[in-house]
Design a protein around this motif. Sequence first.
Motif, short mmCIF file in Angstrom:
data_model
loop_
_atom_site.label_atom_id
_atom_site.label_comp_id
_atom_site.label_asym_id
_atom_site.label_seq_id
_atom_site.Cartn_x
_atom_site.Cartn_y
_atom_site.Cartn_z
N THR A 133 -21.39 -81.03 -10.56
CA THR A 133 -19.96 -81.34 -10.49
C THR A 133 -19.78 -82.83 -10.17
O THR A 133 -18.93 -83.50 -10.76
N GLU A 134 -20.59 -83.32 -9.27
CA GLU A 134 -20.46 -84.70 -8.80
C GLU A 134 -20.89 -85.72 -9.84
O GLU A 134 -20.42 -86.86 -9.82
N THR A 135 -21.81 -85.36 -10.72
CA THR A 135 -22.29 -86.36 -11.68
C THR A 135 -21.39 -86.43 -12.91
O THR A 135 -21.50 -87.38 -13.69
N GLY A 136 -20.54 -85.42 -13.11
CA GLY A 136 -19.54 -85.46 -14.18
C GLY A 136 -20.11 -85.16 -15.56
O GLY A 136 -19.47 -84.51 -16.37
N ALA A 137 -21.29 -85.69 -15.84
CA ALA A 137 -21.90 -85.51 -17.15
C ALA A 137 -23.41 -85.27 -16.97
O ALA A 137 -23.96 -85.48 -15.89
N VAL A 138 -24.04 -84.86 -18.06
CA VAL A 138 -25.48 -84.57 -18.06
C VAL A 138 -26.27 -85.81 -17.62
O VAL A 138 -26.00 -86.92 -18.08
N MET A 139 -27.25 -85.59 -16.75
CA MET A 139 -28.04 -86.69 -16.19
C MET A 139 -29.49 -86.66 -16.65
O MET A 139 -30.10 -87.69 -16.88
N ILE A 140 -30.06 -85.46 -16.69
CA ILE A 140 -31.45 -85.32 -17.12
C ILE A 140 -31.47 -84.23 -18.19
O ILE A 140 -30.96 -83.14 -17.97
N ALA A 141 -32.02 -84.57 -19.34
CA ALA A 141 -32.05 -83.60 -20.44
C ALA A 141 -32.90 -84.15 -21.58
O ALA A 141 -33.02 -85.37 -21.73
N PRO A 142 -33.46 -83.28 -22.38
CA PRO A 142 -34.15 -83.75 -23.58
C PRO A 142 -33.14 -84.38 -24.55
O PRO A 142 -31.96 -84.04 -24.51
N ILE A 143 -33.63 -85.27 -25.38
CA ILE A 143 -32.86 -85.76 -26.53
C ILE A 143 -33.43 -84.98 -27.71
O ILE A 143 -34.62 -85.11 -28.02
N PRO A 144 -32.61 -84.12 -28.35
CA PRO A 144 -33.20 -83.06 -29.18
C PRO A 144 -34.02 -83.52 -30.39
O PRO A 144 -34.93 -82.82 -30.79
N GLY A 145 -33.71 -84.67 -30.94
CA GLY A 145 -34.50 -85.14 -32.08
C GLY A 145 -35.75 -85.90 -31.67
O GLY A 145 -36.53 -86.35 -32.51
#
Length: 655
Positions: free
Chosen positions: A421-433
Amino acid sequence: MSTKPASSRKSSVGKVHLPPKAFAAKARIGSMAAYERLYRESIKRPTDFWAREAKDLQWRKPWTKTLVWKAPFAKWFVGGKLNVCENCVDRHAEGPRRNKAAILWEGEPGDRRTLTYGQLHREVCRFANALEAAGVRSGDRVLIYMPMVPEAAIAMLACARIGAVHNVVFGGFAADAIADRLEDSGATTVVTADGGWRRGKVVALKPAVDEALRRYKHVKRVIVLRRCGNPVDMRAKRDTWWHDATAAVSARHTARAFDSEHPLFMLYTSGSTGKPKGILHTSGGYLTGTHATCKYVFDLRDEDVYWCTADVGWITGHSYIVYGPLAIGATQVMYEGAPNFPDFGRFWKIIEDHGVSVFYTAPTAIRAFIRAGDHFPAAADLSSLRLLGSVGEPINPEAWNWYHRHIGGGRCPIVDTWWQTETGAVMIAPIPGATPLKPGSAARPFFGIDAAVLDDAGRECPPDQEGRLVIRKPWPSMARTIHGDPARFKKTYWSDYPGLYTAGDGARRDKDGDFRIIGRLDDVLNVSGHRLGTAEIESALVAHPAVAEAAVIGRPDDIKGQAVAAFVTLKTGVGETSALKEELRRHVAGVIGAIARPDDLVFAPGLPKTRSGKIMRRLLKELITTGSISGNITTLEDFTVIDTLRERIGGEPTP
Ligand code: WT7
């Protein structure tokens, strides 16, 4: 950094999945080399990266300074002016996307509506006019308590359009939780509905608002959408129907420009005290973060049909149903009801019927689907899918593999997105391509995000050693403060290591630099992907006249991730009956909401405490998980309480 091809690498949890060639060929970021290059650049000069991304938005006035950072308070795109709603709606409605579907909505009973960007624009303008006619002005707080219907998004966007600050309260929360949020936010207006459909039944919403308004008296206007037709009390002067409020107003509305740092919304989330925190997000930075992650993490395109199964009452619904996808001009599915209505095939039928190509859901749902049986997804045509996402809690490798095979047909990358909730947007995630996927790992930080795992002394942990997850540089979609309590904001997130954001999660990185999130380090539970404070549930329990003391812990649960277990000491003379047990569980649901109802409730004549009187929740957790205590209990004040509790847990199957 390992330079060996990822396909030859093995991790402890099995196979590494490379992005399918066809996917990579079309993706915005199509290789790990491209990711690494852009990531390095973005970390060297984060403000350059974010400024470039912010230019994807429509600004009425350009900013003069990208970032003003006085830790822990950030201002992004300073001096810039924009209208968030105009970015999500008008700019598409005025161009070639005018007749493109924005929302493909499906109600639980099977009713359907399509709203094009042009139609969405008219509806939002109408509701903005209705809010203004009701006296709502820029900066006023509007509480939204709605089912998953297009009007929930319309109400949020209309608030954004006129500069009012929305506070969406999840429809599963009870009257007390609404009243607390009304009071803390100082709201003047409520938008709600008669009810919503859930598992074939009408869940009434308006009565909870009425009850909350008996406690909090400062609401001047309640606007009520008629969704289910269930009878509701309408109080003259204060309450008005949505269809009446929007009947006489124009479908045109001129949007004003607001400062980049104008508050957009507050959203309450649980912490380690009894009082939920009103996390405040602002305009330009938040929209830049949600837009940029839709672009790179979901790789959203005009031809996609995107579906996020979250509720608008949570941050996922704000960022990845309303603001991010609409800012990028996506077509998305919105679904009102339960995943298992009329049966566990519903989601797969929706994917088939609407041709969903990007699907974003939670591990708890996936585990429930695994239990329900493979024949449900097997009966649907899921060939339209090209990308899958996961959010809310760590996804266990078994669930990952099932999701990959049975939903993704082995061909769709899965983006496991860590954020808050505090970060507002995705912070750690794969980049799918680009990113080689390891089941159960959220992979790498997003561009511009400087994430690390630190030990207690503030040193970066060596590979595979668990530590605290921190973010070392400010980012545009970060929370600006806790509403009304900047000191708590500072203390909660910015004081473990000076100048760094502590997420409250444990994590470790492997030798490739990939993150694995372990879970909360504080007294916060993650029940079905939802955050619940143990202190909140405890304070609900002790508010009951029969209860003297309570301790709440999370117990591992196959479907929910964690289940709520409560140990309750009754007041002297109160009888330990199973009827009282039921009453206390109902009581918690009545105070907070059904998601907080304890799964287990154990009467405890005494609770394990240290000599200084602190409840040793660690022991309760071990006891309920393993049935005994193996660890160090030398600090325990009274050893007999453990024996009594062990007998009770052994003697009583959990209800
Ligand atoms: C907490 C934040 C982010 C929207 C939904 C929840 C946990 C979230 C993941 C993930 C492991 C995750 C963390 C975090 N969490 N996503 N992909 N892997 N854990 O938002 O209610 O603010 O909760 O959810 O523990 O701190 P939230």
